[in-house]
Scaffold this active site. Structure first.
Site, PDB file in Angstrom:
ATOM      1  N   GLU A  43       5.176   5.878   5.347  1.00  0.00           N
ATOM      2  CA  GLU A  43       3.940   6.556   5.724  1.00  0.00           C
ATOM      3  C   GLU A  43       3.195   7.075   4.500  1.00  0.00           C
ATOM      4  O   GLU A  43       1.956   7.064   4.469  1.00  0.00           O
ATOM      5  CB  GLU A  43       4.257   7.706   6.684  1.00  0.00           C
ATOM      6  N   PRO A 250      19.273  -1.210  -0.068  1.00  0.00           N
ATOM      7  CA  PRO A 250      19.529  -0.424   1.145  1.00  0.00           C
ATOM      8  C   PRO A 250      18.357   0.502   1.457  1.00  0.00           C
ATOM      9  O   PRO A 250      17.680   1.003   0.553  1.00  0.00           O
ATOM     10  CB  PRO A 250      20.786   0.386   0.781  1.00  0.00           C
ATOM     11  N   MET A 291      14.675   4.382  -6.696  1.00  0.00           N
ATOM     12  CA  MET A 291      13.550   4.599  -5.790  1.00  0.00           C
ATOM     13  C   MET A 291      12.258   4.130  -6.444  1.00  0.00           C
ATOM     14  O   MET A 291      12.087   4.215  -7.650  1.00  0.00           O
ATOM     15  CB  MET A 291      13.450   6.088  -5.423  1.00  0.00           C
ATOM     16  N   GLY A 292      11.353   3.626  -5.608  1.00  0.00           N
ATOM     17  CA  GLY A 292      10.026   3.279  -6.086  1.00  0.00           C
ATOM     18  C   GLY A 292       9.925   1.927  -6.759  1.00  0.00           C
ATOM     19  O   GLY A 292       8.889   1.624  -7.363  1.00  0.00           O
ATOM     20  N   GLU A 293      10.978   1.091  -6.665  1.00  0.00           N
ATOM     21  CA  GLU A 293      10.954  -0.203  -7.338  1.00  0.00           C
ATOM     22  C   GLU A 293      10.989  -1.381  -6.379  1.00  0.00           C
ATOM     23  O   GLU A 293      11.144  -2.527  -6.809  1.00  0.00           O
ATOM     24  CB  GLU A 293      12.132  -0.314  -8.313  1.00  0.00           C
ATOM     25  N   ASN A 317       8.376  -2.805   7.569  1.00  0.00           N
ATOM     26  CA  ASN A 317       7.087  -3.368   7.198  1.00  0.00           C
ATOM     27  C   ASN A 317       7.246  -4.606   6.319  1.00  0.00           C
ATOM     28  O   ASN A 317       7.823  -4.541   5.238  1.00  0.00           O
ATOM     29  CB  ASN A 317       6.299  -2.283   6.455  1.00  0.00           C
ATOM     30  N   GLU A 320       4.539  -5.732   2.380  1.00  0.00           N
ATOM     31  CA  GLU A 320       4.705  -5.635   0.925  1.00  0.00           C
ATOM     32  C   GLU A 320       5.113  -6.972   0.308  1.00  0.00           C
ATOM     33  O   GLU A 320       4.461  -7.437  -0.639  1.00  0.00           O
ATOM     34  CB  GLU A 320       5.701  -4.528   0.574  1.00  0.00           C
TER      35      GLU A 320
END
Length: 407
Positions: A43, A250, A291-293, A317, A320
């Protein structure tokens, strides 16, 4: 008790408990505030074009983004830095909600997707704080759940001045639950507004260059019970492509250790992203425990599987990897993204598989057919381009229904 239980799995849940119960420092500024709630990572990503649009249309306002998860919090800080305020949204307890609203004093609020919290919604109505449900989706399964408390659901929905849904099916379900027809509008899916930073694409190309020409298969946003099936599929794929690199991402950070251990128990030469070591030709499985990769590693892959769909979680989703022109595979359980996934399957931008064996066969077929991979990637990217515009439609509705009335 829930925070303690979650904290043992993800230590960040031990932090910032004051915010969970509405103990937040009151704003002293008289600057008007717009509040956007994005429960977690997905979100937070989806609201990016909305936030940018709000900042452009209301430059004199401050923006507050709330989340519920530490991963969502980290994503907000990564995406927006100090350009917005950020705290956790408190639990839906009357005293906590009142403290939060008193401290923040929002002019109006935007809640992403379907976070229908009764105390929060009714208290906002009581204090004349308009709430918008944006990018709203309501699966048939969720609608049946709300029907069990239809009176409460109807009261909540009737108090909302605007519900902006993703699809016509979502709109009909909200109306059936009691929302007023004239307040429910179809604007499309904000997640189609995806824009990937050039830096992520450049990093993906640089990483892939280090790996050479070996085939790469990524399984992302995986859940409990899926990794075993993915490893089984990879074992069959490796029979055709001995130098296959399997990437597993994961969904939840608290499972990083278990997934890496599972890969090693399965006999795979496994590397964790956090180890910081080169992913050489001997590595068979790379567990992305950072995170974020995700977009970066989607960009390194030849074929992408989107998790939460081989088990009955409802899917995640797929936009991406599609935005990166990657062929997408999903399992049979995608009820949380039903319309989008169906559209991608119908336009040959995604392939549905039923089990690990079909997953393996499909990956093998795609790895041996570069032209088909390219065609699927082009089809997905075109669908995204054709479906953009939801954020502008939403902003126009907010201007008509909400902010104009508050001026």
């Amino acid at each position: 008790m829930r925070l303690i239980w979650r904290g043992f799995k993800a230590p960040d849940y031990f932090k910032r408990w004051n915010e969970r119960f509405g103990f937040i420092k009151s704003r002293t500024s008289t600057q008007k505030l717009i509040w956007v709630h994005a429960v977690s990572v997905g979100e937070a990503e989806a609201c990016r074009p909305l936030i940018q649009g709000l900042q452009q249309r209301y430059p004199a306002h401050k923006i507050l983004i709330t989340t519920m998860t530490p991963t969502g919090s980290a994503r907000v800080k990564m995406l927006f830095a100090d350009k917005v305020m950020h705290v956790y949204l408190p639990y839906d307890l009357p005293f906590a909600v009142k403290r939060f609203l008193k401290a923040m004093r929002p002019q109006f609020g935007v809640i992403m997707e379907t976070e229908l919290w009764p105390n929060l919604i009714m208290e906002c109505a009581k204090q004349s704080i308009p709430l918008v449900i944006a990018n709203a989706r309501l699966s048939a399964r969720s609608a049946r759940g709300y029907q069990k408390v239809s009176k409460l659901a109807g009261q909540m929905l009737q108090s909302l001045p605007l519900i902006a849904t993703q699809t016509h099916s979502d709109r009909e379900r909200f109306i059936q639950l009691g929302a007023a027809k004239e307040k429910v509008h179809v604007v499309g899916n904000l997640k189609y507004e995806i824009t990937l930073p050039a830096s992520a694409i450049e990093r993906a190309e640089a990483i892939r260059a280090l790996w050479g020409n070996r085939p790469v298969f990524i399984a992302a946003s995986t859940h409990e019970g899926e990794e075993e099936q993915i490893i089984d599929a990879a074992r069959k794929i490796r029979g055709q492509f001995r130098d296959l690199l399997l990437i597993i991402v994961p969904r939840h950070p608290e499972r990083f250790d278990r997934v890496a251990a599972l890969c090693r128990r399965s006999g795979l030469n496994t590397l964790r992203r956090s180890e910081g070591k080169p992913c050489n030709s001997q590595v068979q499985a790379l567990v992305v425990d950072s995170m974020g990769e995700l977009s970066t590693f989607y960009g390194t892959a030849d074929v992408a599987f989107v998790g939460g769909s081989l088990v009955a979680h409802g899917g995640h989703n797929l936009l991406e990897p599609a935005a990166l022109s990657r062929p997408v595979i999903i399992g049979p359980h995608y009820f949380n993204f039903l319309e989008v996934t169906k559209q991608f399957v119908e336009h040959h931008a995604a392939i549905e598989v039923k089990n690990a064996e079909q997953l393996a066969d499909t990956v093998i077929d795609l790895l041996t057919a570069p032209q088909r991979r390219a065609e699927m990637g082009d089809a997905g990217r075109q669908l995204i381009e054709q479906s953009k515009g939801a954020s502008q439609r939403l902003l126009n509705l907010i201007d008509i229904y909400i902010s104009h009335a508050k001026r």
